[in-house]
Design a protein around this motif. Structure first.
Motif, PDB file in Angstrom:
ATOM      1  N   TRP A   1      -9.260   0.282   4.034  1.00 42.51           N
ATOM      2  CA  TRP A   1      -8.428  -0.674   4.761  1.00 42.51           C
ATOM      3  C   TRP A   1      -9.291  -1.511   5.691  1.00 42.51           C
ATOM      4  O   TRP A   1     -10.120  -0.988   6.440  1.00 42.51           O
ATOM      5  CB  TRP A   1      -7.350   0.072   5.537  1.00 42.51           C
ATOM      6  CG  TRP A   1      -6.261  -0.796   6.097  1.00 42.51           C
ATOM      7  CD1 TRP A   1      -5.801  -1.975   5.619  1.00 42.51           C
ATOM      8  CD2 TRP A   1      -5.471  -0.505   7.252  1.00 42.51           C
ATOM      9  NE1 TRP A   1      -4.767  -2.450   6.398  1.00 42.51           N
ATOM     10  CE2 TRP A   1      -4.553  -1.559   7.419  1.00 42.51           C
ATOM     11  CE3 TRP A   1      -5.452   0.541   8.167  1.00 42.51           C
ATOM     12  CZ2 TRP A   1      -3.635  -1.604   8.441  1.00 42.51           C
ATOM     13  CZ3 TRP A   1      -4.526   0.501   9.193  1.00 42.51           C
ATOM     14  CH2 TRP A   1      -3.624  -0.572   9.326  1.00 42.51           C
TER      15      TRP A   1
ATOM     16  N   TYR B   1     -12.162  -7.223  -2.698  1.00 47.66           N
ATOM     17  CA  TYR B   1     -10.982  -6.637  -2.057  1.00 47.66           C
ATOM     18  C   TYR B   1      -9.898  -6.420  -3.091  1.00 47.66           C
ATOM     19  O   TYR B   1      -9.950  -6.946  -4.199  1.00 47.66           O
ATOM     20  CB  TYR B   1     -10.473  -7.516  -0.913  1.00 47.66           C
ATOM     21  CG  TYR B   1      -9.797  -8.778  -1.361  1.00 47.66           C
ATOM     22  CD1 TYR B   1      -8.427  -8.821  -1.552  1.00 47.66           C
ATOM     23  CD2 TYR B   1     -10.530  -9.938  -1.617  1.00 47.66           C
ATOM     24  CE1 TYR B   1      -7.797  -9.976  -1.979  1.00 47.66           C
ATOM     25  CE2 TYR B   1      -9.916 -11.088  -2.050  1.00 47.66           C
ATOM     26  CZ  TYR B   1      -8.543 -11.106  -2.229  1.00 47.66           C
ATOM     27  OH  TYR B   1      -7.929 -12.244  -2.670  1.00 47.66           O
TER      28      TYR B   1
ATOM     29  N   GLY C   1     -12.065   1.835  -1.987  1.00 52.23           N
ATOM     30  CA  GLY C   1     -11.286   0.863  -1.233  1.00 52.23           C
ATOM     31  C   GLY C   1     -11.057   1.415   0.161  1.00 52.23           C
ATOM     32  O   GLY C   1     -10.742   2.592   0.321  1.00 52.23           O
TER      33      GLY C   1
ATOM     34  N   ASP D   1      -7.382  -4.106   1.328  1.00 54.86           N
ATOM     35  CA  ASP D   1      -8.497  -3.148   1.355  1.00 54.86           C
ATOM     36  C   ASP D   1      -9.771  -3.845   0.904  1.00 54.86           C
ATOM     37  O   ASP D   1      -9.764  -4.598  -0.082  1.00 54.86           O
ATOM     38  CB  ASP D   1      -8.256  -1.994   0.382  1.00 54.86           C
ATOM     39  CG  ASP D   1      -7.404  -0.882   0.934  1.00 54.86           C
ATOM     40  OD1 ASP D   1      -6.824  -1.036   2.014  1.00 54.86           O
ATOM     41  OD2 ASP D   1      -7.312   0.152   0.248  1.00 54.86           O
TER      42      ASP D   1
END
Length: 177
Positions: A131, A151, A129, A163
C-alpha cells in the motif's frame, strides 16, 4: 528467537487468527470497519488457511515462540503483472509480524526464508504489492533491495486502493547478506 518454518495444516487456526490480527493492526486505523470486515472475511479463516497451506504454488512460512505464532509469510508462484520483467517470478503475497514482536528480527527471518525458497525454485524476480500509504513497509522493503516498478489496485472491501509493485532480482540474494 523464533525461527521460520514451513506451515502445516495443524497451524491453520492459529495462522488465521494471526493473519487477521496483524492485518487489522496494520490497516484498521486508515480504513472503514466495513471494508476491513469484508476483506478479513474473504481472506482469513481456518478453512482458507488450510487451503493456502496445502495448495501447490503457495508456500507459507510461520514463526512461533513455542505457544503462539508471531509472524508469517507467503510466497506464491505464477504470473506477475506486466511491469515485473521476469521469466520465473515469485510473489511475496503476505508478510506480517505481530506488533509486540516488531524489531526483534522476525520479519528478517521470514524474508530470508522466502528468498531461499524463491532461489530454490529458480525464481529470477521476487515481487510484491505494498500500500502506498504504508511508509514502514516501504522502508523495510527498500532495505531488502526492492524498488518500485509499477502499481496495481488492491480491492479492500468496496475501496479500490493503490499499491506499489516492488521487485528485486532474487538471483543476487545471498543467505549471509
Amino acid at each position: 528467537m523464533p525461527t521460520a518454518r514451513r506451515a502445516e495444516p495443524i497451524d491453520a487456526a492459529r495462522l488465521a487468527a494471526l493473519a487477521e490480527r496483524t492485518f487489522r493492526a496494520a490497516f484498521a486505523s486508515s480504513n472503514t470497519r466495513e471494508n476491513m470486515d469484508a476483506h478479513c472475511a474473504s481472506a482469513y479463516g481456518e478453512t482458507i488457511q488450510v487451503s493456502e497451506i496445502t495448495t501447490p504454488g503457495i508456500e507459507t512460512f510461520v514463526c512461533g515462540d513455542g505457544t503462539e505464532l508471531v509472524g508469517y509469510a507467503q510466497l506464491r508462484w505464477g504470473t506477475a503483472p506486466p511491469c515485473v520483467l521476469a521469466s520465473k517470478p515469485a510473489e511475496i503475497q503476505r508478510i506480517y509480524v505481530d506488533q509486540k514482536w516488531h524489531g526483534k528480527g522476525i520479519a528478517q527471518a521470514l524474508m530470508s526464508r522466502v528468498f531461499a525458497a524463491a532461489a530454490l525454485g529458480n525464481a529470477d524476480q521476487v515481487w510484491l504489492g505494498v500500500w502506498e500509504n504504508n511508509p514502514r513497509a516501504l522502508a523495510f522493503y527498500r532495505k531488502f533491495g526492492f524498488s518500485k516498478v509499477g502499481y496495481h489496485v488492491f480491492q479492500l472491501g468496496s475501496d479500490p486502493q493503490h499499491d506499489w509493485i516492488l521487485c528485486r532480482d532474487v538471483r543476487s540474494w545471498r543467505s549471509d547478506a
